[in-house]
Scaffold this motif. Sequence first.
Motif, PDB file in Angstrom:
ATOM      1  N   LEU A 156      65.248 -29.643 -32.500  1.00 56.06           N
ATOM      2  CA  LEU A 156      64.876 -28.324 -31.995  1.00 56.06           C
ATOM      3  C   LEU A 156      63.429 -28.308 -31.527  1.00 56.06           C
ATOM      4  CD1 LEU A 156      66.684 -26.352 -34.814  1.00 56.06           C
ATOM      5  CD2 LEU A 156      67.335 -26.342 -32.403  1.00 56.06           C
ATOM      6  N   GLY A 157      63.030 -29.401 -30.921  1.00 58.26           N
ATOM      7  CA  GLY A 157      61.651 -29.547 -30.479  1.00 58.26           C
ATOM      8  C   GLY A 157      61.259 -28.613 -29.349  1.00 58.26           C
ATOM      9  N   GLY A 158      62.228 -27.873 -28.801  1.00 59.03           N
ATOM     10  CA  GLY A 158      61.903 -26.943 -27.724  1.00 59.03           C
ATOM     11  C   GLY A 158      61.246 -25.667 -28.188  1.00 59.03           C
ATOM     12  N   VAL A 159      61.169 -25.448 -29.492  1.00 59.27           N
ATOM     13  CA  VAL A 159      60.482 -24.266 -30.016  1.00 59.27           C
ATOM     14  C   VAL A 159      58.987 -24.401 -29.755  1.00 59.27           C
ATOM     15  CG1 VAL A 159      59.888 -22.962 -32.085  1.00 59.27           C
ATOM     16  CG2 VAL A 159      62.202 -23.888 -31.812  1.00 59.27           C
ATOM     17  N   GLU A 160      58.387 -23.377 -29.184  1.00 55.33           N
ATOM     18  CA  GLU A 160      56.948 -23.392 -28.944  1.00 55.33           C
ATOM     19  C   GLU A 160      56.215 -22.976 -30.212  1.00 55.33           C
ATOM     20  OE1 GLU A 160      53.521 -21.461 -26.003  1.00 55.33           O
ATOM     21  OE2 GLU A 160      55.612 -20.778 -25.867  1.00 55.33           O
ATOM     22  N   VAL A 161      55.332 -23.834 -30.692  1.00 54.61           N
ATOM     23  CA  VAL A 161      54.511 -23.530 -31.870  1.00 54.61           C
ATOM     24  C   VAL A 161      53.072 -23.374 -31.403  1.00 54.61           C
ATOM     25  CG1 VAL A 161      53.720 -24.303 -34.131  1.00 54.61           C
ATOM     26  CG2 VAL A 161      56.074 -24.781 -33.403  1.00 54.61           C
ATOM     27  N   VAL A 162      52.552 -22.177 -31.553  1.00 51.26           N
ATOM     28  CA  VAL A 162      51.213 -21.838 -31.075  1.00 51.26           C
ATOM     29  C   VAL A 162      50.254 -21.802 -32.257  1.00 51.26           C
ATOM     30  CG1 VAL A 162      49.816 -20.058 -29.939  1.00 51.26           C
ATOM     31  CG2 VAL A 162      52.180 -20.464 -29.204  1.00 51.26           C
ATOM     32  N   VAL A 163      49.084 -22.414 -32.094  1.00 47.88           N
ATOM     33  CA  VAL A 163      48.048 -22.332 -33.120  1.00 47.88           C
ATOM     34  C   VAL A 163      47.192 -21.103 -32.836  1.00 47.88           C
ATOM     35  CG1 VAL A 163      46.051 -23.443 -34.191  1.00 47.88           C
ATOM     36  CG2 VAL A 163      48.019 -24.827 -33.473  1.00 47.88           C
ATOM     37  N   GLY A 164      47.162 -20.187 -33.777  1.00 48.67           N
ATOM     38  CA  GLY A 164      46.377 -18.977 -33.580  1.00 48.67           C
ATOM     39  C   GLY A 164      46.594 -17.982 -34.701  1.00 48.67           C
ATOM     40  N   ASP A 165      45.899 -16.873 -34.599  1.00 44.41           N
ATOM     41  CA  ASP A 165      45.982 -15.789 -35.575  1.00 44.41           C
ATOM     42  C   ASP A 165      47.090 -14.834 -35.148  1.00 44.41           C
ATOM     43  OD1 ASP A 165      45.656 -13.593 -37.199  1.00 44.41           O
ATOM     44  OD2 ASP A 165      43.500 -13.381 -36.879  1.00 44.41           O
ATOM     45  N   GLY A 166      48.126 -14.739 -35.930  1.00 47.73           N
ATOM     46  CA  GLY A 166      49.265 -13.909 -35.575  1.00 47.73           C
ATOM     47  C   GLY A 166      48.964 -12.431 -35.510  1.00 47.73           C
ATOM     48  N   ALA A 167      47.812 -11.997 -36.033  1.00 44.81           N
ATOM     49  CA  ALA A 167      47.420 -10.587 -35.972  1.00 44.81           C
ATOM     50  C   ALA A 167      46.601 -10.278 -34.727  1.00 44.81           C
ATOM     51  CB  ALA A 167      46.618 -10.215 -37.221  1.00 44.81           C
ATOM     52  N   ASP A 168      46.334 -11.292 -33.917  1.00 45.71           N
ATOM     53  CA  ASP A 168      45.515 -11.131 -32.719  1.00 45.71           C
ATOM     54  C   ASP A 168      46.373 -10.637 -31.560  1.00 45.71           C
ATOM     55  OD1 ASP A 168      43.835 -11.350 -30.548  1.00 45.71           O
ATOM     56  OD2 ASP A 168      43.092 -13.343 -31.067  1.00 45.71           O
ATOM     57  N   ALA A 169      45.945  -9.552 -30.936  1.00 42.32           N
ATOM     58  CA  ALA A 169      46.706  -8.987 -29.822  1.00 42.32           C
ATOM     59  C   ALA A 169      46.875  -9.980 -28.683  1.00 42.32           C
ATOM     60  CB  ALA A 169      46.023  -7.712 -29.316  1.00 42.32           C
ATOM     61  N   ALA A 170      45.934 -10.898 -28.524  1.00 44.97           N
ATOM     62  CA  ALA A 170      46.002 -11.862 -27.429  1.00 44.97           C
ATOM     63  C   ALA A 170      47.185 -12.817 -27.572  1.00 44.97           C
ATOM     64  CB  ALA A 170      44.698 -12.660 -27.361  1.00 44.97           C
ATOM     65  N   ILE A 171      47.710 -12.952 -28.796  1.00 43.45           N
ATOM     66  CA  ILE A 171      48.843 -13.837 -29.014  1.00 43.45           C
ATOM     67  C   ILE A 171      50.050 -13.385 -28.194  1.00 43.45           C
ATOM     68  CG2 ILE A 171      50.560 -14.518 -30.747  1.00 43.45           C
ATOM     69  CD1 ILE A 171      48.033 -16.129 -30.934  1.00 43.45           C
ATOM     70  N   GLY A 172      50.150 -12.095 -27.938  1.00 44.23           N
ATOM     71  CA  GLY A 172      51.290 -11.575 -27.204  1.00 44.23           C
ATOM     72  C   GLY A 172      51.154 -11.625 -25.704  1.00 44.23           C
ATOM     73  N   ALA A 173      50.223 -12.404 -25.202  1.00 46.73           N
ATOM     74  CA  ALA A 173      49.987 -12.452 -23.755  1.00 46.73           C
ATOM     75  C   ALA A 173      51.184 -12.997 -22.987  1.00 46.73           C
ATOM     76  CB  ALA A 173      48.751 -13.301 -23.463  1.00 46.73           C
ATOM     77  N   ASP A 174      52.075 -13.704 -23.675  1.00 42.43           N
ATOM     78  CA  ASP A 174      53.255 -14.265 -23.002  1.00 42.43           C
ATOM     79  C   ASP A 174      54.379 -13.240 -22.855  1.00 42.43           C
ATOM     80  OD1 ASP A 174      53.653 -14.137 -25.739  1.00 42.43           O
ATOM     81  OD2 ASP A 174      54.885 -15.949 -25.822  1.00 42.43           O
ATOM     82  N   GLY A 175      54.103 -12.024 -23.255  1.00 46.57           N
ATOM     83  CA  GLY A 175      55.099 -10.965 -23.076  1.00 46.57           C
ATOM     84  C   GLY A 175      55.651 -10.446 -24.387  1.00 46.57           C
ATOM     85  N   ARG A 176      56.122  -9.214 -24.334  1.00 46.70           N
ATOM     86  CA  ARG A 176      56.684  -8.593 -25.533  1.00 46.70           C
ATOM     87  C   ARG A 176      58.026  -9.220 -25.906  1.00 46.70           C
ATOM     88  NH1 ARG A 176      55.651  -2.038 -25.309  1.00 46.70           N
ATOM     89  NH2 ARG A 176      53.368  -2.130 -25.460  1.00 46.70           N
ATOM     90  N   VAL A 177      58.332  -9.153 -27.200  1.00 50.48           N
ATOM     91  CA  VAL A 177      59.574  -9.741 -27.701  1.00 50.48           C
ATOM     92  C   VAL A 177      60.483  -8.637 -28.242  1.00 50.48           C
ATOM     93  CG1 VAL A 177      58.541 -11.976 -28.228  1.00 50.48           C
ATOM     94  CG2 VAL A 177      58.490 -10.152 -29.958  1.00 50.48           C
ATOM     95  N   ASP A 178      61.741  -8.993 -28.427  1.00 53.89           N
ATOM     96  CA  ASP A 178      62.706  -8.044 -28.980  1.00 53.89           C
ATOM     97  C   ASP A 178      62.572  -7.927 -30.491  1.00 53.89           C
ATOM     98  OD1 ASP A 178      64.588  -7.621 -26.499  1.00 53.89           O
ATOM     99  OD2 ASP A 178      64.291  -9.797 -26.660  1.00 53.89           O
ATOM    100  N   ARG A 179      62.167  -9.014 -31.116  1.00 52.76           N
ATOM    101  CA  ARG A 179      62.050  -9.048 -32.569  1.00 52.76           C
ATOM    102  C   ARG A 179      60.790  -9.818 -32.964  1.00 52.76           C
ATOM    103  NH1 ARG A 179      65.464  -5.824 -31.762  1.00 52.76           N
ATOM    104  NH2 ARG A 179      67.564  -5.662 -32.706  1.00 52.76           N
ATOM    105  N   LEU A 180      60.125  -9.319 -34.013  1.00 58.53           N
ATOM    106  CA  LEU A 180      58.970 -10.025 -34.569  1.00 58.53           C
ATOM    107  C   LEU A 180      59.187 -10.152 -36.066  1.00 58.53           C
ATOM    108  CD1 LEU A 180      55.231  -9.621 -33.705  1.00 58.53           C
ATOM    109  CD2 LEU A 180      55.954  -9.660 -36.107  1.00 58.53           C
ATOM    110  N   ILE A 181      59.013 -11.351 -36.591  1.00 60.49           N
ATOM    111  CA  ILE A 181      59.179 -11.583 -38.021  1.00 60.49           C
ATOM    112  C   ILE A 181      57.954 -12.320 -38.548  1.00 60.49           C
ATOM    113  CG2 ILE A 181      60.478 -13.729 -37.616  1.00 60.49           C
ATOM    114  CD1 ILE A 181      62.046 -13.075 -40.199  1.00 60.49           C
TER     115      ILE A 181
END
Length: 387
Positions: A156-181
């Motif tokens: 399942l290497g196609g999953v994108e793993v981003v290094v960053g602070d999950g509370a940072d608004a900039a993390i969502g620059a790739d667009g809004r999602v349907d679900r966040l966990i």
Amino acid sequence: MALVARSALADRLAAEGVLDAGWRGAFGAVARHLFLPAVYWEFVDGAAVRRDRDADPQEWLAGAYRDTAAVTQWDDGNEAGGHQDFTSSLSMPTMVARMLGDLAVEDGHRVREVGTGPGFNAALLAHRLGADRVVSVEIDEAVARAARGNLAAAGLGGVEVVVGDGADAAIGADGRVDRLIATCSSLLTDVPVAWLGQTLPGGVIVAPVATLFGGGAIARLRVAGDGRAASGRFTGAADFMRMRQQRYQAPPVDAYLPGEWPGDAEASVTGLDPEDIGGSWLAQFAVGAALPDVYYRRAPYEEMVTWWFFDTAVTSWATVDSVPGGGEFDVRQSGPRRLWEEIHAAWNAWDKAGRPGYEQFGLTVTTTGARTVWLDDPDHPWNPTTH
């Protein structure tokens, strides 16, 4: 053995009613042991037990498929830390299954995960939705790197793993999602507002939250149509590692009490044993939600236990001496607030309400930064004490 073990785990979770039918295939297909390092620590009866693949491969593998949490990193990776705090782990399969059920994903959904850890949760999401529909955020670069390797090993290497602070608004620059966990907890007073902006209107946020007083729970929030708020009930108890930027470093006792105890404290007695609060995760949650700036330390001494209570503003403190079998307990309180009286009032309100469970409490978070805990209905804020 691994194939049989993971199928058996999925069967057990399904039989216990915690595994949604839509997740049965993922739990049966994704090999949990591929997300464990050669040495990990399995939590058994509250103790961390070392599992070493080279020393005991059979027990190492068996632990991977028990319904237990597995610690994969201590002290943020500081090998000289002496294993003070665990800082990355594989959650209990029961908890993983419950949270994924709360997420209520549908085919075609995009999901953002906050807290990749070893990558098992992201792998389950990817198996269900497709690797290209999952983005996982991890603050620790070494943990993220290991997760990428684990996901690749699981196909399942196609999953994108981003290094960053999950509370940072900039993390969502790739667009809004349907679900966040989220798989790391935030304080009730600091649930990241950025998550509302990262999630589509009508979308669902599932995240563990906690109070400084203890008693964490899973919040399931739905984002309003205008995107300005997210609200929903808690679904059950939870105990997760705190988001790194929200770890609270309590001041030393001397910051509250310069000089010898009891200082200028006023003496009184109480009929409420603090052990009754400390012995209930739910009671701690109810008190902590009412008093989000209060925390405690428990100090056993021979047959007595002294409970210390403090406020984060470093203005007030209280102690209560718990003696087994006692009917009244000595109290000391100092500062502009009477912390024990506030705690007692919160307990009384919860008790008189019939000791409501997690599912009767709810949380509303707004883009203005307000976080409100409520009981039964969003119009009934849970604020049984004032100061």
